[in-house]
Design an enzyme around this catalytic site. Structure first.
Site, PDB file in Angstrom:
ATOM      1  N   ARG A 199       0.831  -1.200   0.000  1.00 11.11           N
ATOM      2  CA  ARG A 199       0.000   0.000   0.000  1.00 11.11           C
ATOM      3  C   ARG A 199       0.869   1.256   0.000  1.00 11.11           C
ATOM      4  O   ARG A 199       2.027   1.221   0.406  1.00 11.11           O
ATOM      5  CB  ARG A 199      -0.921   0.014   1.218  1.00 11.11           C
ATOM      6  N   LYS A 224      -2.206  -1.095   7.375  1.00 13.29           N
ATOM      7  CA  LYS A 224      -3.574  -0.580   7.432  1.00 13.29           C
ATOM      8  C   LYS A 224      -4.417  -1.322   8.457  1.00 13.29           C
ATOM      9  O   LYS A 224      -5.205  -0.723   9.188  1.00 13.29           O
ATOM     10  CB  LYS A 224      -4.220  -0.703   6.043  1.00 13.29           C
ATOM     11  N   HIS A 282      -2.861   3.610  -6.819  1.00 12.81           N
ATOM     12  CA  HIS A 282      -3.324   2.395  -6.154  1.00 12.81           C
ATOM     13  C   HIS A 282      -3.467   1.241  -7.137  1.00 12.81           C
ATOM     14  O   HIS A 282      -3.456   0.061  -6.736  1.00 12.81           O
ATOM     15  CB  HIS A 282      -4.662   2.646  -5.452  1.00 12.81           C
ATOM     16  N   ARG A 285      -0.943  -1.467  -6.966  1.00 14.89           N
ATOM     17  CA  ARG A 285      -1.171  -2.558  -6.010  1.00 14.89           C
ATOM     18  C   ARG A 285      -1.961  -3.677  -6.695  1.00 14.89           C
ATOM     19  O   ARG A 285      -1.647  -4.852  -6.508  1.00 14.89           O
ATOM     20  CB  ARG A 285      -1.920  -2.030  -4.786  1.00 14.89           C
ATOM     21  N   HIS A 308      -3.929  -8.816   2.846  1.00 14.60           N
ATOM     22  CA  HIS A 308      -5.385  -8.933   2.816  1.00 14.60           C
ATOM     23  C   HIS A 308      -5.830  -9.996   3.819  1.00 14.60           C
ATOM     24  O   HIS A 308      -5.306 -11.106   3.819  1.00 14.60           O
ATOM     25  CB  HIS A 308      -5.868  -9.320   1.424  1.00 14.60           C
ATOM     26  N   TYR A 317      -8.716  -7.724  -6.188  1.00 13.79           N
ATOM     27  CA  TYR A 317      -7.436  -7.202  -6.658  1.00 13.79           C
ATOM     28  C   TYR A 317      -6.771  -8.096  -7.705  1.00 13.79           C
ATOM     29  O   TYR A 317      -5.781  -7.722  -8.290  1.00 13.79           O
ATOM     30  CB  TYR A 317      -6.466  -7.033  -5.480  1.00 13.79           C
TER      31      TYR A 317
END
Length: 330
Positions: A199, A224, A282, A285, A308, A317
């Site tokens: 990230r 995160k 982003h 990613r 994740h 993703y």
């Protein structure tokens, strides 16, 4: 059994139960009086007593938002963004509603109004804040609420999944464009982003001490979701970092000394220089995680690298190249 009677032009409800102080309250309509009495009796049946609701009559949602903003938000990593969102919520008319009168319909109306003005993702974040404010008020601050009405309201559906990946020679154009820019480490930053799928905040928080040279691994402590994890570095990413280290001031606090806002500005300047449209930082990613799958790693291995926690989120993703999948299928 509650007593409902008309007194001086209003309807008074009175509840008497063994083991509790008699409670009475007046309303404009008989229907309101009966509802209040039923709710109070239900609380007594459930908990054995009825809480004093006077504090709910004098406490507004805005009061709780202000306290939450002061006591809880500063403890979070995303404190700045949350404080800004709470400022918006405190200016809304919903904030002036007392907790005794805050209903499921109020929250639903707020949701529908906000959806006309902001994206569903923004409305979802605002509802999440409201829900946690009420939950903390009940669990930690002792507010005598029977239920969290925000939880009863359906959340908007977010349909903004992106499938943008680097195509053609876009990656090379981005890297070449970094060479003509004014930020000496921007090329290295992009390579790390593409190779690891980390990230933005994780990349900007990297320190040289986070890199294990013997293991070729980056140890992340500020993520995160608050969980530490180790991210393996490809030879390409490791080589780019070592090349930058040879030229960088190793005494600086971070490997890439720039803010999130500075990164966004540099990114859009780069896109303009190389004439690439519709690509967000982003998206790198997305690209990095998808490449991990295309290299043959399984879901568990990729999630340990990407961070994740939910497989459903990870699936969003992984926009894999059909040509690569055909090749793997033989």
């Amino acid at each position: 059994m509650a007593t409902i009677r008309k007194l001086r032009g209003r309807w008074q409800a009175q509840v008497r139960r063994r083991g509790m102080k008699p409670r009475a309250k007046s309303f404009d309509s008989k229907l309101e009086a009966e509802k209040w009495a039923r709710d109070l009796e239900a609380q007594v049946d459930r908990f054995g007593s009825a809480p004093d609701t006077k504090i709910l009559e004098s406490t507004t949602l805005g009061d709780l938002l202000e306290r939450y903003q002061r006591e809880v938000s500063p403890t979070k990593r995303g404190a700045v963004q949350e404080v800004q969102r709470i400022d918006v919520l405190r200016r809304h008319e919903l904030a002036y509603r007392t907790m005794i009168g805050l209903s499921q319909q109020d929250i639903a109306s707020f949701r529908d109004e906000r959806l006309r003005l902001v994206a569903p993702s923004t409305a979802v974040r605002e509802l999440a804040i409201l829900s946690h404010v009420v939950e903390v008020s009940i669990r930690d601050w002792g507010l005598p609420l029977a239920k969290n009405v925000v939880k009863l309201v359906r959340r908007p559906i977010i349909q903004n999944e992106r499938s943008r990946r680097l195509t053609g020679d876009e990656e090379q154009r981005l890297l070449d464009g970094c060479d003509s820019g004014k930020i000496p480490y921007f090329r290295t930053l992009l390579i790390v982003a593409i190779e690891t799928g980390m990230r933005r905040g994780e990349i900007l928080g990297l320190r040289w001490s986070d890199i294990s040279h013997n293991r070729r691994v980056v140890s992340l402590t500020m993520t995160k979701n608050g969980t530490n994890r180790d991210v393996p570095l490809s030879q390409r990413a490791f080589g780019a970092l070592m090349d930058w280290r040879a030229r960088a001031d190793v005494d600086q606090s971070t490997i890439f000394p720039m803010t999130a806002g500075g990164l966004e500005q540099a990114w859009y300047r780069l896109l303009k220089r190389v004439d690439i449209n519709g690509l967000r930082f982003h998206d790198l990613r997305h690209e990095g995680v998808s490449r991990l799958f295309e290299r043959g790693l399984n879901v568990i291995e990729v999630s340990s690298i990407s961070g994740h926690k939910e497989m459903r989120t990870l699936r969003r993703y992984t926009h894999l190249s059909a040509d690569d999948l055909v090749a793997r299928l033989g």
